[in-house]
Design a protein around this motif. Structure first.
Motif, short mmCIF file in Angstrom:
data_model
loop_
_atom_site.label_atom_id
_atom_site.label_comp_id
_atom_site.label_asym_id
_atom_site.label_seq_id
_atom_site.Cartn_x
_atom_site.Cartn_y
_atom_site.Cartn_z
N THR A 3 0.73 -1.22 -0.13
CA THR A 3 0.06 -0.15 0.03
C THR A 3 1.00 1.21 -0.05
OG1 THR A 3 -0.10 0.14 2.48
CG2 THR A 3 -1.62 -1.14 1.36
N LYS A 4 0.19 2.42 -0.21
CA LYS A 4 0.98 3.73 -0.37
C LYS A 4 1.52 4.10 1.07
CE LYS A 4 -0.99 6.17 -4.17
NZ LYS A 4 -1.87 7.51 -4.37
N GLU A 5 0.88 3.40 2.21
CA GLU A 5 1.37 3.74 3.55
C GLU A 5 2.57 2.90 3.93
OE1 GLU A 5 -1.71 3.06 2.73
OE2 GLU A 5 -2.57 4.84 3.16
N TYR A 8 5.41 4.53 1.68
CA TYR A 8 6.15 5.72 2.29
C TYR A 8 6.74 5.53 3.50
CZ TYR A 8 6.22 10.70 3.50
OH TYR A 8 6.78 11.88 3.83
N ASP A 9 6.59 4.29 4.32
CA ASP A 9 7.08 4.09 5.50
C ASP A 9 8.69 3.57 5.15
OD1 ASP A 9 5.38 4.85 7.38
OD2 ASP A 9 4.59 2.59 7.50
N LEU A 10 8.66 2.85 3.78
CA LEU A 10 10.16 2.13 3.34
C LEU A 10 11.02 3.50 2.96
CD1 LEU A 10 8.93 -0.82 1.50
CD2 LEU A 10 10.44 -0.75 3.62
N TYR A 11 10.18 4.46 2.18
CA TYR A 11 10.57 5.76 1.80
C TYR A 11 11.60 6.35 3.14
CZ TYR A 11 11.74 10.32 -0.19
OH TYR A 11 12.42 11.35 -0.61
N ARG A 12 10.94 6.56 4.16
CA ARG A 12 11.10 7.42 5.08
C ARG A 12 12.32 6.42 5.89
NH1 ARG A 12 6.94 9.34 9.09
NH2 ARG A 12 6.12 7.12 8.94
N LYS A 13 12.18 5.11 5.86
CA LYS A 13 13.16 4.20 6.70
C LYS A 13 14.52 4.25 5.90
CE LYS A 13 14.30 -1.00 7.04
NZ LYS A 13 13.56 -2.13 6.95
N PHE A 14 14.64 4.38 4.45
CA PHE A 14 15.74 4.48 3.79
C PHE A 14 16.47 5.88 3.64
CE2 PHE A 14 14.37 0.11 3.09
CZ PHE A 14 15.84 -0.71 3.33
N SER A 15 15.54 6.94 3.73
CA SER A 15 16.05 8.13 3.58
C SER A 15 17.06 8.63 4.59
CB SER A 15 14.90 9.26 3.64
OG SER A 15 14.06 9.01 2.65
N VAL A 22 17.88 8.55 -2.38
CA VAL A 22 17.31 7.29 -1.40
C VAL A 22 17.40 6.39 -2.38
CG1 VAL A 22 15.46 6.63 -0.30
CG2 VAL A 22 16.10 9.23 -0.40
N VAL A 23 18.07 5.03 -1.49
CA VAL A 23 17.97 3.65 -2.46
C VAL A 23 17.09 2.77 -1.70
CG1 VAL A 23 19.70 1.84 -3.05
CG2 VAL A 23 20.51 4.29 -2.91
N VAL A 24 16.27 2.15 -2.40
CA VAL A 24 15.16 1.18 -1.44
C VAL A 24 15.57 -0.04 -2.24
CG1 VAL A 24 12.96 0.53 -0.99
CG2 VAL A 24 13.44 2.81 -1.02
N PRO A 25 15.69 -1.28 -1.46
CA PRO A 25 16.16 -2.40 -2.22
C PRO A 25 15.03 -3.25 -2.63
CG PRO A 25 17.31 -2.42 -0.19
CD PRO A 25 16.37 -1.17 -0.17
N TYR A 26 14.69 -3.74 -3.91
CA TYR A 26 13.66 -4.65 -4.12
C TYR A 26 13.16 -5.62 -2.95
CZ TYR A 26 14.07 -3.67 -9.19
OH TYR A 26 14.28 -2.92 -10.49
N ARG A 27 13.98 -5.98 -2.41
CA ARG A 27 13.68 -7.04 -1.56
C ARG A 27 12.79 -6.58 -0.17
NH1 ARG A 27 15.86 -12.08 0.35
NH2 ARG A 27 17.63 -11.88 -0.96
N GLU A 28 12.96 -5.21 -0.02
CA GLU A 28 12.09 -4.57 0.96
C GLU A 28 10.68 -4.35 0.65
OE1 GLU A 28 13.09 -3.99 4.09
OE2 GLU A 28 14.96 -4.73 4.07
N ILE A 29 10.48 -4.13 -0.63
CA ILE A 29 9.40 -3.90 -1.42
C ILE A 29 8.47 -5.12 -1.47
CG2 ILE A 29 8.01 -3.14 -3.40
CD1 ILE A 29 9.21 -0.84 -2.03
N ASP A 51 4.12 7.49 -7.33
CA ASP A 51 2.78 8.15 -7.11
C ASP A 51 2.80 8.29 -5.61
OD1 ASP A 51 0.22 8.80 -7.91
OD2 ASP A 51 -0.55 7.28 -6.57
N THR A 52 3.48 7.64 -4.84
CA THR A 52 3.32 8.00 -3.01
C THR A 52 4.17 9.15 -2.99
OG1 THR A 52 2.85 5.67 -2.85
CG2 THR A 52 3.60 6.91 -1.05
N VAL A 53 5.46 9.02 -3.33
CA VAL A 53 6.33 10.10 -2.77
C VAL A 53 6.49 11.44 -3.86
CG1 VAL A 53 7.86 8.29 -2.06
CG2 VAL A 53 8.51 8.99 -4.17
N LYS A 54 5.60 11.07 -4.84
CA LYS A 54 5.69 12.49 -5.86
C LYS A 54 7.09 12.79 -6.20
CE LYS A 54 1.05 12.34 -5.14
NZ LYS A 54 0.32 11.56 -6.06
N LEU A 55 8.05 11.93 -6.59
CA LEU A 55 9.11 11.94 -7.13
C LEU A 55 9.52 11.21 -8.08
CD1 LEU A 55 11.27 13.03 -3.91
CD2 LEU A 55 10.71 14.55 -5.80
N PRO A 56 10.40 11.45 -9.08
CA PRO A 56 10.73 10.24 -10.11
C PRO A 56 11.55 9.28 -9.46
CG PRO A 56 11.32 12.35 -10.95
CD PRO A 56 11.17 12.74 -9.64
#
Length: 339
Positions: A3-5, A8-15, A22-29, A51-56
């Motif tokens: 979900t978007k929630e 976004y939590d993953l984005y914040r975790k790896f920021s 910001v680098v987010v591994p596939y495995r985490e997704i 669509d969630t983070v509103k960034l490319p």
């Protein structure tokens, strides 16, 4: 279900508070899709992420990561270091040390271009200015070359066209882990590794190519030089072949004597360059004696005869009109290898 929630939590975790990317591994997704190697599923994940983070968001199946370029205006030290593609394994120690120097709010990323005729790699360091002296010391210790023509933004933008792949070294990477990750991101082995495997090309077996140019044209000439070297040509280039304390004229005369081919980069800057005109004069002596073959490149709208009498009567490659570096490199390589 993703979900978007969760995204976004993953984005914040790896920021990190201080890094641009910001680098987010596939495995985490999606661990299930990762384990089953269902890479196409990650395109939908990329769309949801974006669509969630509103960034490319860039998806990289080679390193199995998503990359997000933050739009924050960060006041950070940013250094781009050239890592010679053909000898990249020799730089593992330097990368390891720099990665250890970079603080928790910094990043150490390797960008690698595996495209034919464009082989290149760069290490990007981004960190707080308080670490400047440590980073500078490591760069000087390993005699690394800072590249002023590239930036983090320019390299990152080329991820979209897949010109580059990239890896982000974590702060606790061992040297063995760095070497392992470098093996994954470089499509081709370096020369030392090829030699150990029995695939060795002696420098004596390669055509010797002398490069004559004005230092005002150094950026474009050096780019061409690096590319033709990766295509197997043995090049005489003043920056690499004249040691400190050597007599410049004697050295370039020796380089001309040992060369089978010469590339003359002609421009308005050549007209006022004493060394360039002296090189060209000596090259034409060898041409008249059938001792060398010339490939002439016109870089701008210079009057060729203002460089050397009757120079415009010799066929030249008009880069000023074409301005296609890939085509220029291929033309040079074809010219030399035809022998």
């Amino acid at each position: 279900m993703l979900t978007k929630e969760i995204v976004y939590d993953l984005y914040r975790k790896f920021s990190k508070s201080g890094t641009s990317i910001v680098v987010v591994p596939y495995r985490e997704i999606d661990e299930e899709a990762f384990n089953s190697e269902c890479w196409d599923a990650f395109e939908w994940h990329r769309w949801l992420f974006q669509d969630t983070v509103k960034l490319p968001v860039i998806r990289d199946d080679l390193t199995k990561n998503f990359f997000v370029k933050r739009d924050d205006n960060l006041n950070k030290l940013s250094v781009v270091i050239k890592i010679p593609y053909e000898y990249h394994n020799q730089y593992a120690d330097a990368i390891y040390e720099l990665n250890n120097v970079v603080g928790q709010d910094g990043c150490c990323m390797l960008f690698v271009n595996n495209m034919i005729y464009s082989f290149a790699s760069y290490l990007v360091i981004e960190d707080d200015y308080q670490n400047y002296e440590k980073i500078k010391a490591a760069i000087e210790k390993y005699q690394l070359e800072i590249d002023m023509t590239q930036t983090l933004d320019s390299l990152y933008s080329q991820l979209y066209s897949r010109a580059y792949n990239t890896i982000n070294f974590t702060s606790n990477c061992s040297k063995d882990q760095i070497l392992l990750q470098m093996t994954a991101v470089y499509a081709y082995k370096d020369k030392d590794e090829l030699a150990r495997s029995g695939y060795y090309v002696s420098e004596a077996d390669k055509p010797n190519v002398f490069i004559s140019y004005s230092h005002n044209d150094k950026i474009i000439v050096k780019d061409v030089k690096d590319r033709i070297v990766m295509c197997g040509l043995n090049v005489w280039f003043d920056e690499n072949c004249i040691a400190v304390g050597k007599h410049i004229v004697n050295e370039f005369m020796d380089g001309i004597t040992k060369s089978d081919y010469a590339i003359i980069f002609a421009s308005k800057s050549t007209v006022s360059s004493v060394y360039s005109k002296a090189e060209i004069q000596n090259l034409f002596v060898k041409v008249l004696n059938n001792e060398i073959k010339l490939f002439i490149v016109k870089l701008d709208d210079v009057d060729m005869n203002s460089i050397f009498p009757n120079l415009k009567n010799y066929k030249y490659y008009d880069f000023y009109q074409e301005h296609n570096i890939d085509k220029l490199v291929m033309s040079i390589v074809d010219f030399v290898k035809k022998k």
